[in-house]
Enzyme design. Structure first.
Site, PDB file in Angstrom:
ATOM      1  N   ASP A   1      -5.143  14.949  14.278  1.00  0.00           N
ATOM      2  CA  ASP A   1      -3.895  15.907  14.161  1.00  0.00           C
ATOM      3  C   ASP A   1      -3.800  16.692  15.295  1.00  0.00           C
ATOM      4  O   ASP A   1      -4.888  17.634  15.347  1.00  0.00           O
ATOM      5  CB  ASP A   1      -4.007  16.689  12.809  1.00  0.00           C
ATOM      6  CG  ASP A   1      -3.967  15.618  11.481  1.00  0.00           C
ATOM      7  OD1 ASP A   1      -3.273  14.982  11.255  1.00  0.00           O
ATOM      8  OD2 ASP A   1      -5.062  15.624  10.960  1.00  0.00           O
TER       9      ASP A   1
ATOM     10  N   ASP B   1      -1.245   8.192   8.171  1.00  0.00           N
ATOM     11  CA  ASP B   1      -1.282   9.289   7.222  1.00  0.00           C
ATOM     12  C   ASP B   1       0.434   9.649   7.485  1.00  0.00           C
ATOM     13  O   ASP B   1       0.850  10.721   7.373  1.00  0.00           O
ATOM     14  CB  ASP B   1      -1.984  10.409   7.706  1.00  0.00           C
ATOM     15  CG  ASP B   1      -2.092  11.247   6.595  1.00  0.00           C
ATOM     16  OD1 ASP B   1      -1.605  11.174   5.268  1.00  0.00           O
ATOM     17  OD2 ASP B   1      -2.319  12.793   7.009  1.00  0.00           O
TER      18      ASP B   1
ATOM     19  N   HIS C   1       3.112  14.254  12.314  1.00  0.00           N
ATOM     20  CA  HIS C   1       3.512  14.647  10.909  1.00  0.00           C
ATOM     21  C   HIS C   1       3.267  15.923  10.795  1.00  0.00           C
ATOM     22  O   HIS C   1       3.932  16.560   9.972  1.00  0.00           O
ATOM     23  CB  HIS C   1       2.711  13.810   9.853  1.00  0.00           C
ATOM     24  CG  HIS C   1       1.310  13.550   9.887  1.00  0.00           C
ATOM     25  ND1 HIS C   1       0.699  12.310  10.164  1.00  0.00           N
ATOM     26  CD2 HIS C   1       0.484  14.303   9.660  1.00  0.00           C
ATOM     27  CE1 HIS C   1      -0.384  12.402  10.370  1.00  0.00           C
ATOM     28  NE2 HIS C   1      -0.649  13.745  10.019  1.00  0.00           N
TER      29      HIS C   1
END
Length: 933
Positions: free
Chosen positions: A16, A126, A351
């Protein structure tokens, strides 16, 4: 001992890029991880390989700080030790446009190809739900698999409900898209960290592998078991080779390999039987309790979604097609700038970024990135529109004298367009270089007579036009071959209806002296010119009194409480009680909405509103509605305690306080003379915390399903959730619109700009609820992360368009209107001159019932015009394309050259039958847009 199973251990880190820490703090950790990874790979030959999370941006981020290590990195990639691609970033697919998803794949492939290798893994570890068209997109990119973590609930071996629409018996499945494309699906049934931190100690390893082997075998259909050795920002396990040796000694019946996706997928395919479930379409976790679907990230920090919608629209719907038009008249296509703008925009698409579910510092930086990408897009648009406008033949306006001021309206959408446009026009300029003293320049501009002018089109017909004098203005040019050139000008703003501008085309107008236009302009319009406004006899007012707007197509009546009754004159149906605002508490977080238990929603139904006419012009009428409302100030003290103690949000007991704060809502309802829909612009002055605001639109249509614009798909979804669903809310994702229709006679489409969350209520009225604002106080997920800026205090403005239709929005133009709503018009002032482009023309023309235009751009590798459409319906459709070109060929989502196709005969349109829900890209060589005869 015979080995009956293989444990494939794939080393990776799920990166991330920004989340619970600001970007640069994650960045520092990335540098440390990559340094360790490269050292380990070079030192230990038994540490075979590493999967770099499917996103090439990690390479950019690393080399930005470690440029001296490029050669070492390239060597490891060439040797197959580090696997890269196929994406640029790991995006949230539902919150980014179809074209953004494809640019992500295309740029990821190109960046990976520069290192000599591309990992052909459809990697969605994810993604917060998976789009239905992913199989088709993957297949077009020569990827025959999809590896994902969310959206399907596996049921385990021999489950009796196998093959139900949203479930799979195993972690391996067949995923089928709406067009019939199929890929091998691999679900991380035990998540993408199920092989994390493998113990080296024998006793610990025995307990670890006893559990892990059983967990994987519970869901796997073969003896090929997948173990993902890594997790979010996980440092690499440098002693993994030793841990694998220990496992081999403990389990001689199991083959433990430090594997790769390529080897694992090959082994799975060799072992597969014919007992896999076929899972179709979107994967949105519908067979769960609904409390952990993360769908409400679609409404967290709505301002980010709005900025993203504008950024995407400017790039894919304006800059690219406009630059393609300019390219057709000799301008260099700015591939480098477009790639930079797309990359900058896509850096906001992971995301945890676009979903608005990170700490405040992350989202502050996103705003800057959105601005940076938009500024580049606007610069491309400015250059392209000037080049294109200067190539349009405006010589016909010379008959109006030297005072004629031509302008060009560009329609960069895929359908012919009529609508209200605005342009700031310089009536006259005096440059500093002219040597006139500054005070004299300003005096002359102020004294300039701008009266007595009319707007005419290329045929000399007067066009009704509203003129606003903007007065003295300072400006400057930035020539390519000179120092900046400042000037003073007298500027006006023209507002008028641009009628029947061709798809992917343009139309020229001129603002001229009424005396020069003479009787010709007035007679052509069937009316007369008065002052700065040309009025035609057909230009009747759209406003009746203070409460009604009416055009040939629609009638809008406004009640005392601001609700609308919209009559579609084409079908005779009236939709009543539209536009009720709803306010509820929200004790959830950035991921999920949670209304306080037992709370009744507040609405503006019956709340008297102030109503007045705001605009009454021939081309548009508008009425303003003002609600002065009071809503609870925040959640109560218990909520603060529950947040501090990380109480799981479905179990929270907090309520809202009795104290209220004012919330003023200003709504502008507008109707254009030739428009398909009713515009709704809402401005909310938000002073409350911990709440959600929605706009409600009852359709009074009884339908078990509804339609929503998704990624290259008009997805049909059940209004009633699955039996397993326990969440009282059934909010879902949308792109451009949601539609409730009876499928035969009538329907209502609600289009939006950057409002990605909707719900079709189970209230007996088929009410469409669109989330306008959600105010929350924390990130949520795995810890305690306050996010005060996610309360979104202050002024917020949203835009919607209501489009009634005849039952099938794909074929009667409602969806086309919704797509056009996404794209702004582009206008440019130019001079009187000859040019290679006709006064009204287009890049190409096409027809196709139920077919949607998606993009037009110049291919970077081919230099050809690449045009993309998709079939909105699950049945075949005929696409007809007419363009001046040397040749046509079929392409794909990676813009590769395929088989040549040709029209049936010279001078005829190219005809191509599109399959159900097909995404089709056409390459056009040597196109020449709208050349003058």
């Amino acid at each position: 001992m015979e080995q009956k199973r293989t444990a494939h251990i794939i080393s990776h880190t799920h990166w991330d890029r920004e989340w619970y820490l600001p970007y640069e703090k994650h960045h520092v950790r990335l540098i440390r991880l990559m340094d360790t990874l490269m050292d380990t790979l070079e030192r230990d030959g038994e540490y075979r390989s590493f999967f770099l999370d499917g996103q090439t941006i990690i390479l950019e981020d690393y080399l930005q700080v470690r440029p001296e290590r490029r050669e070492r990195l390239e060597k490891l990639i060439h040797e197959g030790r580090i696997h890269i691609g196929p994406w640029y970033i790991l995006q949230d697919a539902f919150l980014t446009s179809g074209e953004a998803n494809l640019r992500n794949l295309l740029i990821g492939h190109r960046d990976a190809a520069r290192y000599g290798t591309i990992s052909k893994v459809g990697y969605f570890p994810d993604t917060f739900g998976n789009i239905g068209q992913a199989p088709q997109i993957m297949k077009q990119a020569d990827i025959d698999n999809a590896v994902f973590g969310r959206g399907v609930k596996p049921t385990g071996f021999n489950n009796t409900v196998a093959d139900s629409e949203y479930e799979s018996s195993f972690s391996e499945l067949v995923w089928e898209g709406p067009d019939g494309s199929r890929v091998l699906g691999i679900l991380f049934a035990n998540w993408y960290s199920n092989g994390n931190e493998v113990p080296v100690d024998a006793a610990e390893a025995k307990a670890y592998w006893d559990r892990k082997l059983a967990d994987a075998e519970r869901y796997a259909s073969t003896g090929q078991l997948l173990y993902m050795n890594g997790c979010d920002h996980q440092p690499i396990q440098t002693d993994l080779p030793e841990a694998i040796r220990v496992a081999r000694e403990l389990y001689p019946d199991t083959k433990f390999v430090h594997s790769s996706f390529e080897d694992y997928l090959a082994s799975v395919r060799q072992s597969l039987g014919d007992n896999l479930s076929v899972v179709k379409g979107e994967l949105r976790s519908q067979r769960t309790d609904g409390w952990s679907t993360l769908v409400n990230t679609a409404s967290a920090r709505v301002y980010l979604k709005q900025m993203n919608q504008l950024g995407q629209a400017l790039l894919e719907r304006v800059a690219e097609p406009l630059a393609a038009i300019a390219h057709g008249v000799g301008e260099a296509y700015p591939h480098h700038l477009l790639t930079y703008a797309w990359k900058t925009l896509m850096q906001n698409h992971p995301h945890d970024s676009i979903c608005g579910c990170s700490v405040d510092e992350v989202h502050r930086e996103m705003v800057t990135r959105f601005d940076k990408s938009r500024h580049v897009a606007e610069a491309i648009i400015d250059d392209s529109k000037r080049a294109a406008a200067d190539a349009v033949d405006t010589s016909a306006f010379a008959r109006y004298g030297a005072d004629a001021l031509p302008l060009v309206a560009f329609n960069t959408t895929g359908w012919p367009r009529t609508g209200t446009v605005e342009l700031e026009l310089d009536v006259e300029r005096i440059y500093y270089r002219d040597g006139v003293p500054p005070e004299e320049m300003k005096r002359r501009m102020k004294a300039l007579d701008i009266g007595g002018r009319v707007l005419v089109d290329g045929d000399g017909r007067a066009v009704s036009c509203q003129t606003a004098d903007l007065g003295l203005q300072f400006g400057y040019d930035l020539p390519d071959d000179k120092f900046r050139q400042p000037y003073w000008t007298r500027r006006v703003k023209l507002t008028f209806e641009a009628a029947d501008v061709p798809a992917l085309g343009w139309k020229a107008y001129a603002w001229v002296k009424a005396a020069a236009a003479g009787e010709n302009a007035g007679e052509a319009a069937g009316g007369k010119a008065v002052g700065g406004k040309a009025m035609a006899s057909s230009d009747a007012s759209l406003v009746s009194g203070e409460r009604t707007l009416e055009s040939e197509r629609l009638r809008v009546e406004i009640a005392d409480d601001g609700t609308l009754a919209v009559t579609d004159k084409q079908t005779g149906r009236t939709y009543r009680d539209l536009l009720v605002y709803e306010d509820t508490g929200d004790i959830g977080n950035e991921y999920m909405y949670r209304q306080p238990e037992g709370e009744a929603a507040l609405t503006t139904r019956g709340l008297a509103a102030d109503i007045r006419v705001l605009e009454d012009e021939a081309h548009r009428g508008a009425i303003e509605i003002v609600h002065r409302w009071a809503v609870p100030a925040s959640a109560d003290a218990l909520f603060e305690e529950e947040k501090r103690e990380a109480v799981y949000f479905p179990e929270r007991k907090a309520q809202r306080v009795a104290e209220t704060v004012p919330m003023e809502i200003r709504t502008v309802v507008s109707l254009e003379r030739s428009g398909r829909g009713v515009g709704i612009r809402t401005t909310i002055d938000n002073r409350a915390k911990d709440h959600r605001v929605r706009a409600l639109f009852p359709t009074d249509i009884q339908a078990s399903t509804h339609l929503a614009d998704a990624i290259f798909e008009i997805a049909r979804r059940d209004t009633e959730p699955a039996a397993e669903w326990r969440n009282p809310s059934n909010a879902q994702h949308q792109q451009a619109f949601v539609d409730v229709a009876d499928g035969e006679a009538f329907g209502l489409t609600v289009a939006n700009l950057g409002l990605n969350e909707y719900e079709v209520l189970r209230d007996g009225r088929g009410t469409i609820a669109v989330t306008l604002l959600r105010s929350v106080a924390e990130l949520g997920d795995w810890g305690v992360f306050p996010t005060p800026e996610a309360q979104c205090l202050g002024v917020h403005t949203t835009e919607l368009l209501l489009v009634p239709h005849g039952g099938d929005g794909a074929t009667d133009g409602a969806y086309a209107a919704a797509y056009q709503f996404q794209a702004p018009w582009t206008l440019a002032q130019t001079g009187v001159h000859e040019g290679p482009l006709t006064a009204a023309g287009q890049l190409l023309s096409w027809e196709g019932e139920g077919v949607a235009f998606s993009s037009a751009a110049i291919g970077e590798e081919s230099g050809d015009l690449m045009v993309r459409w998709f079939n909105m319906r699950p049945e075949a459709a005929e696409l007809r394309v007419a363009a001046t070109a040397k040749s046509f060929y079929e392409s794909d989502v990676l813009e590769r050259r395929g088989a040549e196709v040709a029209p049936a005969a010279d001078g005829e349109a190219l005809v191509r039958t599109l399959g159900a829900c097909e995404i089709f890209t056409l390459g056009i060589r040597g196109t020449a847009p709208g050349l003058a005869k």
